[in-house]
Design an enzyme around this catalytic site. Structure first.
Site, short mmCIF file in Angstrom:
data_model
loop_
_atom_site.label_atom_id
_atom_site.label_comp_id
_atom_site.label_asym_id
_atom_site.label_seq_id
_atom_site.Cartn_x
_atom_site.Cartn_y
_atom_site.Cartn_z
N GLU A 123 0.69 4.49 0.28
CA GLU A 123 0.64 5.56 1.28
C GLU A 123 1.25 5.13 2.61
O GLU A 123 1.67 5.98 3.40
CB GLU A 123 -0.80 6.03 1.50
N ASP A 124 1.31 3.82 2.86
CA ASP A 124 1.87 3.32 4.13
C ASP A 124 3.38 3.11 4.07
O ASP A 124 4.10 3.43 5.02
CB ASP A 124 1.22 1.98 4.49
N THR A 125 3.87 2.54 2.96
CA THR A 125 5.24 2.01 2.98
C THR A 125 6.11 2.38 1.77
O THR A 125 7.28 2.03 1.75
CB THR A 125 5.20 0.48 3.08
N ARG A 126 5.54 3.07 0.77
CA ARG A 126 6.29 3.30 -0.46
C ARG A 126 7.61 4.02 -0.22
O ARG A 126 8.66 3.64 -0.74
CB ARG A 126 5.46 4.12 -1.45
N GLU B 9 -4.84 -7.27 -6.68
CA GLU B 9 -3.46 -7.74 -6.88
C GLU B 9 -3.22 -8.99 -6.04
O GLU B 9 -2.63 -9.97 -6.52
CB GLU B 9 -2.52 -6.61 -6.44
N GLY C 17 -10.82 3.95 -7.45
CA GLY C 17 -11.70 3.13 -8.26
C GLY C 17 -11.04 2.48 -9.46
O GLY C 17 -11.69 1.75 -10.20
N ARG D 265 0.88 -1.19 0.00
CA ARG D 265 0.00 0.00 0.00
C ARG D 265 0.91 1.22 0.00
O ARG D 265 1.61 1.49 0.97
CB ARG D 265 -0.90 -0.01 1.24
#
Length: 378
Positions: free
Chosen positions: A24-27, A89, A55, A22
């Site tokens: 926004e959490d870990t990139r 995914e 979406g 995800r």
């Protein structure tokens, strides 16, 4: 960790590893560090750097990338299940996992396996908006299946130390890749036993000292091939590695030894812009990292003094392999006699096998060529 059966490898893959996460959490943190650690070890890794629009469905290109990856690393974070993209995914990853050609490894970054399995706690909160969606049950099933796989827990196993977790992950993925891809070419007749002998002499599990070993023998005996096979098999166990070929030839060029010093440091430190001003820089820059260095085709003591002067140049646990035609060079550099390995030419039956494999594509010559094959080998 789950082990991969060599017999299951029926195809080659475009990528070694596919990262599912995800953004926004870990990139910009954990995944960025993991990606660079994997690529620095030569592990070809797919990371989708596109920001996902609300979406939006996963693309055909991304699905192809999933199918074209041998291993999957799924980074479960608090908001992973809030993304329908991530969940789609994951469904595709778990479908591929069932074919036995792929292996998925979950990472429980800031959630626990039971929270992913039962969609409880922060995972339940993240999944809340998907409860009424058509794909909800498929997504729940994929989450349960992924949570049951062997993987890594940052909080409970590594006490929150991300660097330790990444080091462990890279080491285990490297080991899996070595297992699935034979480190010794099937056409390298007689090499497997020789590789085992060298690896045994290196004693890489003993990390309280630096060890230098020598491989010597006449030209054409297979010293370089042997050193390369060993290097390919064990280099992932070190913090940096360098295979320096043709030392004898390169050192004869103007500034040859300086260029070789730059090659070693550039390789082990992963810095192609490094500036080297002699042996003192070699010692200063390498002593903080456990490294594997192969110096191939050495013929003079000054080459060793410039490239691997003393054991105290290196961090304990480091290993140096030197190949040469001149045994006295190894002795003069202080390599113990019991760590100088002599490489003999192939035995007659090994020579027969090698010739037949290349000439006829099998272990025995084609009918009518038996005598000719024997004459060539003699």
């Amino acid at each position: 960790m789950a082990s991969t059966s060599a017999s299951s490898v029926q195809k080659s893959f475009k990528y070694d590893v596919f990262l599912s996460f995800r953004g926004e959490d870990t990139r910009k943190g954990f995944v960025d560090h993991l990606y660079h650690a994997l690529t620095q070890k030569g592990i070809y890794t797919y990371r989708d750097d596109e920001e996902i629009k609300k979406g939006e469905k996963i693309s055909d290109g991304l699905i192809r990338s999933i199918k074209d990856s041998k291993f999957y690393i799924i980074v479960f974070s608090k908001n992973y299940a809030s993304s329908s993209w991530c969940l789609d995914e994951l469904v595709k990853i778990m479908d591929c996992q069932k074919t036995n050609e792929h292996t998925a490894f979950p990472v429980f970054y800031d959630v626990e396996p039971t929270e992913v399995r039962k969609q409880s706690g922060p995972v339940e909160k993240a999944f809340e908006k998907h409860k009424e969606e058509e794909s909800a049950e498929n997504w729940r099933k994929a989450l349960r299946e992924a949570a049951d796989l062997a993987g890594w827990e940052l909080k409970n196993i590594f006490d929150g130390h991300e660097a330790k977790l990444i080091t462990k992950m890279v080491e285990e993925i490297s080991l899996e890749l070595r297992f699935t891809n034979s480190s010794v070419d099937g056409k390298l007749v007689g090499m497997e036993t020789r590789v085992k002998d060298v690896v045994s002499s290196l004693e890489i599990d003993i990390e309280d000292h630096v060890r230098m070993i020598g491989i010597w023998g006449m030209g054409g005996a297979g010293k370089t091939t042997l050193a390369r096979a060993v290097f390919d098999q064990i280099s992932f166990r070190f913090e940096g590695s360098s295979f320096v070929g043709n030392v004898r030839e390169t050192s004869g060029n103007p500034c040859g030894l300086k260029s070789l010093q730059k090659q070693v440091l550039s390789d082990v430190l992963n810095d192609q812009n490094i500036v080297v001003n002699g042996a003192s820089d070699m010692k200063r820059m390498m002593r903080g990292r456990k490294v594997l260095v192969v110096l191939d085709d050495v013929d003079r003591i000054d080459q060793l003094e410039a490239l691997a002067g003393e054991p105290n140049w290196f961090k304990p646990g480091s290993r140096v392999i030197i190949t040469t035609r001149e045994e006295q060079v190894l002795v003069a550099h202080g390599v113990p006699k019991n760590l100088i390995l002599h490489v003999n030419l192939l035995l007659r039956e090994e020579a027969n096998c090698l010739f037949n494999r290349y000439a006829f594509g099998r272990l025995i010559p084609n009918q009518g060529y038996e005598e000719l094959a024997c004459q060539v080998i003699r």
